[in-house]
Design an enzyme around this catalytic site. Structure first.
Site, PDB file in Angstrom:
ATOM      1  N   ALA A   1       0.742  -1.240  -0.093  1.00 58.29           N
ATOM      2  CA  ALA A   1      -0.047   0.033   0.128  1.00 58.29           C
ATOM      3  C   ALA A   1       0.927   1.249  -0.124  1.00 58.29           C
ATOM      4  O   ALA A   1       0.359   2.321  -0.227  1.00 58.29           O
ATOM      5  CB  ALA A   1      -1.079   0.097   1.434  1.00 58.29           C
TER       6      ALA A   1
ATOM      7  N   GLU B   1     -10.096  -2.788  -1.042  1.00 55.50           N
ATOM      8  CA  GLU B   1     -10.041  -1.508  -2.085  1.00 55.50           C
ATOM      9  C   GLU B   1      -9.208  -2.290  -3.127  1.00 55.50           C
ATOM     10  O   GLU B   1      -9.122  -1.564  -4.055  1.00 55.50           O
ATOM     11  CB  GLU B   1      -9.520  -0.395  -1.751  1.00 55.50           C
ATOM     12  CG  GLU B   1      -8.276  -0.172  -1.004  1.00 55.50           C
ATOM     13  CD  GLU B   1      -8.192  -0.254   0.496  1.00 55.50           C
ATOM     14  OE1 GLU B   1      -7.063   0.021   1.026  1.00 55.50           O
ATOM     15  OE2 GLU B   1      -9.107  -1.036   1.037  1.00 55.50           O
TER      16      GLU B   1
ATOM     17  N   HIS C   1      15.549  14.121   0.024  1.00 58.11           N
ATOM     18  CA  HIS C   1      14.456  13.326  -0.006  1.00 58.11           C
ATOM     19  C   HIS C   1      13.045  14.021   0.459  1.00 58.11           C
ATOM     20  O   HIS C   1      13.127  14.848   1.314  1.00 58.11           O
ATOM     21  CB  HIS C   1      14.519  12.096   0.889  1.00 58.11           C
ATOM     22  CG  HIS C   1      15.511  10.952   0.388  1.00 58.11           C
ATOM     23  ND1 HIS C   1      16.781  11.219   0.342  1.00 58.11           N
ATOM     24  CD2 HIS C   1      15.228   9.810  -0.452  1.00 58.11           C
ATOM     25  CE1 HIS C   1      17.440  10.092  -0.085  1.00 58.11           C
ATOM     26  NE2 HIS C   1      16.572   9.284  -0.736  1.00 58.11           N
TER      27      HIS C   1
ATOM     28  N   LYS D   1      10.111  10.638   4.560  1.00 58.33           N
ATOM     29  CA  LYS D   1      11.067   9.415   4.688  1.00 58.33           C
ATOM     30  C   LYS D   1      11.361   9.130   5.800  1.00 58.33           C
ATOM     31  O   LYS D   1      11.492  10.209   6.824  1.00 58.33           O
ATOM     32  CB  LYS D   1      12.323   9.791   3.897  1.00 58.33           C
ATOM     33  CG  LYS D   1      13.458   8.807   3.676  1.00 58.33           C
ATOM     34  CD  LYS D   1      14.581   8.911   2.729  1.00 58.33           C
ATOM     35  CE  LYS D   1      15.724   7.944   2.759  1.00 58.33           C
ATOM     36  NZ  LYS D   1      15.212   6.558   2.858  1.00 58.33           N
TER      37      LYS D   1
HETATM   38  N1  NDP Z   1      16.163   0.678  -2.818  1.00 57.53           N
HETATM   39  C1  NDP Z   1      15.513   1.719  -3.449  1.00 57.53           C
HETATM   40  O1  NDP Z   1      15.695   2.170  -4.472  1.00 57.53           O
HETATM   41  C2  NDP Z   1      14.260   2.319  -2.530  1.00 57.53           C
HETATM   42  C3  NDP Z   1      14.123   2.144  -1.340  1.00 57.53           C
HETATM   43  N2  NDP Z   1      13.115   2.672  -0.625  1.00 57.53           N
HETATM   44  C4  NDP Z   1      13.031   2.468   0.726  1.00 57.53           C
HETATM   45  O2  NDP Z   1      11.695   1.658   0.769  1.00 57.53           O
HETATM   46  C5  NDP Z   1      11.036   1.759   2.015  1.00 57.53           C
HETATM   47  C6  NDP Z   1       9.549   2.051   1.506  1.00 57.53           C
HETATM   48  O3  NDP Z   1       9.499   3.399   1.140  1.00 57.53           O
HETATM   49  P1  NDP Z   1       8.190   4.117   0.775  1.00 57.53           P
HETATM   50  O4  NDP Z   1       7.419   3.199  -0.044  1.00 57.53           O
HETATM   51  O5  NDP Z   1       8.425   5.454   0.486  1.00 57.53           O
HETATM   52  O6  NDP Z   1       7.308   3.767   2.256  1.00 57.53           O
HETATM   53  P2  NDP Z   1       6.045   3.986   2.662  1.00 57.53           P
HETATM   54  O7  NDP Z   1       5.644   4.258   3.942  1.00 57.53           O
HETATM   55  O8  NDP Z   1       5.166   4.860   1.550  1.00 57.53           O
HETATM   56  O9  NDP Z   1       5.405   2.585   2.570  1.00 57.53           O
HETATM   57  C7  NDP Z   1       5.506   1.293   3.281  1.00 57.53           C
HETATM   58  C8  NDP Z   1       4.400   0.352   3.482  1.00 57.53           C
HETATM   59  O10 NDP Z   1       4.796  -0.547   4.536  1.00 57.53           O
HETATM   60  C9  NDP Z   1       3.559  -0.929   5.371  1.00 57.53           C
HETATM   61  N3  NDP Z   1       4.231  -1.722   6.200  1.00 57.53           N
HETATM   62  C10 NDP Z   1       4.580  -1.257   7.254  1.00 57.53           C
HETATM   63  N4  NDP Z   1       5.024  -2.466   8.099  1.00 57.53           N
HETATM   64  C11 NDP Z   1       4.969  -3.406   7.190  1.00 57.53           C
HETATM   65  C12 NDP Z   1       4.926  -4.900   7.510  1.00 57.53           C
HETATM   66  N5  NDP Z   1       5.587  -5.746   8.743  1.00 57.53           N
HETATM   67  N6  NDP Z   1       4.814  -6.019   6.550  1.00 57.53           N
HETATM   68  C13 NDP Z   1       4.389  -5.267   5.276  1.00 57.53           C
HETATM   69  N7  NDP Z   1       3.844  -3.907   5.218  1.00 57.53           N
HETATM   70  C14 NDP Z   1       4.278  -3.135   6.240  1.00 57.53           C
HETATM   71  C15 NDP Z   1       3.345   0.642   5.631  1.00 57.53           C
HETATM   72  O11 NDP Z   1       2.223   0.607   6.385  1.00 57.53           O
HETATM   73  P3  NDP Z   1       1.696   1.574   7.314  1.00 57.53           P
HETATM   74  O12 NDP Z   1       2.132   3.023   6.818  1.00 57.53           O
HETATM   75  O13 NDP Z   1       0.379   1.414   7.792  1.00 57.53           O
HETATM   76  O14 NDP Z   1       2.801   1.501   8.531  1.00 57.53           O
HETATM   77  C16 NDP Z   1       3.298   1.152   4.347  1.00 57.53           C
HETATM   78  O15 NDP Z   1       2.061   0.874   3.675  1.00 57.53           O
HETATM   79  C17 NDP Z   1      12.009   2.776   2.681  1.00 57.53           C
HETATM   80  O16 NDP Z   1      12.699   2.144   3.548  1.00 57.53           O
HETATM   81  C18 NDP Z   1      12.718   3.393   1.541  1.00 57.53           C
HETATM   82  O17 NDP Z   1      13.929   3.934   2.263  1.00 57.53           O
HETATM   83  C19 NDP Z   1      12.288   3.755  -1.292  1.00 57.53           C
HETATM   84  C20 NDP Z   1      12.347   4.086  -2.527  1.00 57.53           C
HETATM   85  C21 NDP Z   1      13.506   3.466  -3.241  1.00 57.53           C
HETATM   86  O1  LIG Z   2      12.919   6.706   0.975  1.00 54.25           O
HETATM   87  C1  LIG Z   2      13.117   7.010  -0.320  1.00 54.25           C
HETATM   88  O2  LIG Z   2      12.392   7.490  -1.130  1.00 54.25           O
HETATM   89  C2  LIG Z   2      14.427   6.436  -0.986  1.00 54.25           C
HETATM   90  N1  LIG Z   2      15.244   5.499  -0.156  1.00 54.25           N
HETATM   91  C3  LIG Z   2      16.070   4.917  -0.518  1.00 54.25           C
HETATM   92  C4  LIG Z   2      17.302   5.382   0.264  1.00 54.25           C
HETATM   93  O3  LIG Z   2      17.192   5.389   1.564  1.00 54.25           O
HETATM   94  O4  LIG Z   2      18.425   5.482  -0.424  1.00 54.25           O
HETATM   95  C5  LIG Z   2      16.693   5.107  -2.196  1.00 54.25           C
HETATM   96  C6  LIG Z   2      16.218   6.315  -2.738  1.00 54.25           C
HETATM   97  O5  LIG Z   2      16.982   7.407  -2.114  1.00 54.25           O
HETATM   98  C7  LIG Z   2      14.635   6.657  -2.264  1.00 54.25           C
END
Ligand code: NDP
Ligand SMILES: O=C(O)C1=N[C@H](C(=O)O)C[C@H](O)C1
Length: 272
Positions: free
Chosen positions: A10, A40, A142, A146
């Protein structure tokens, strides 16, 4: 068909991954995992990885959750023989190694701090430049939602720069130049490299690596303007883990020039 489960389905990255997996003709979305998703969506959703393992069959778990959640998810999936593609940042190398040791034989734990080709190349270019400059700093930008600072990409970049300098500390003025009451002005030190984290509305993810020498600076910058930038790398990770085992860190292990997405066809997550 590769059967894929998406933890964090989500969220910002998880929902983009769901769309990319559904659009890929060699993958099938087995289920999503997210504690707060209701009726949903038109695919099965479970509240935890343990419940998903009981209720669905999948080959690969993609995790885009939170630093606090990812470890528990991997502790459930890896001993069950599910290959894991992890984008969630905030796990230390030692923890990744400990988790990989729990994996069933032949199972892969793949962690990429950044799934964009541009950011991987930024790190490669920084590695090449690092030995030639006495000073290096990382500035990352960012979105304000974040949950971790510094970013996983910034931490990895600082580690790569430090390794490429053979552990030689940056000669830039350090924390002792911070004035009283403004501690932190020179950033957080990661392996001796100052890292500065900006959080603001308007950004997705950007980073600049700044090198300094006598009368010159070199800046290497990458910008993600859209989360579609991550999807070719995420799909590449899903396709690559099947034949691998153990811990693999970094998309550079799988990247090849032929993996570049074709010209934008207007569908932002349709890749190859
Ligand atoms: N490696 C890469 O290229 C990238 C890495 N990232 C990383 O990805 C991660 C997620 O980022 P982002 O999508 O922006 O974060 P979001 O907060 O938008 O999404 C995280 C989702 O995970 C849910 N969640 C929390 N705990 C659990 C669980 N135990 N099991 C399953 N789902 C869970 C959250 O629910 P709730 O909100 O209800 O807690 C939320 O819906 C971050 O650590 C970010 O740094 C992001 C972009 C690129
Ligand atoms: O949280 C993000 O958005 C991102 N997280 C990753 C990070 O911590 O480096 C990758 C990217 O920068 C986006």
């Amino acid at each position: 068909m590769i059967k894929v489960a998406v933890a964090g389905c989500a969220g910002r990255m998880g929902s983009a991954t769901v769309r990319a997996v559904c659009a890929a003709d060699d993958m099938e979305l087995a289920c999503g995992i997210d504690p707060h998703v209701g009726a949903e969506v038109d695919f099965p959703v479970f509240a935890s990885v343990a419940e998903a393992l009981d209720g669905a069959a999948f080959d690969v778990l993609v995790d885009f959750t939170q630093p606090k959640a990812v470890e528990g998810n991997l502790r459930a999936a890896l001993p069950a023989g599910v290959d894991c593609v992890v984008g969630t940042t905030g796990l230390a190398r030692e923890v990744l190694e400990e988790l990989a040791a729990l994996a069933l034989t032949g199972t892969c734990l793949f962690y990429a701090p950044n799934f964009t080709t541009g950011a991987v190349l930024m790190m490669e270019f920084a590695k090449a430049a690092a030995p030639y400059f006495p000073e290096a700093e990382v500035i990352e930008f960012h979105h304000c939602n974040k949950k971790d600072a510094p970013s996983g990409t910034a931490v990895r970049t600082a580690q790569i720069v430090a390794e490429a300098r053979g552990g030689r500390a940056s000669e830039a003025p350090g924390k002792k130049t911070e004035i009283a009451g403004c501690e932190g002005a020179r950033g957080a030190l990661v392996d001796g490299v100052p890292v500065h984290s900006v959080r603001s509305m308007g950004y997705v993810a950007s980073q600049e690596v700044v090198f300094g020498s006598f009368g010159q600076t070199l800046s290497i910058r990458h910008d993600s303007w859209d989360r579609a930038s991550y999807m070719p790398g995420v799909l590449l990770g899903i396709r690559s883990v099947g034949g691998r085992s153990g811990l693999i860190v970094g998309l550079e292990n799988f990247m090849a020039p032929s993996d570049a997405p074709c010209h934008n066809d207007g569908a932002s997550t349709t890749v190859r």
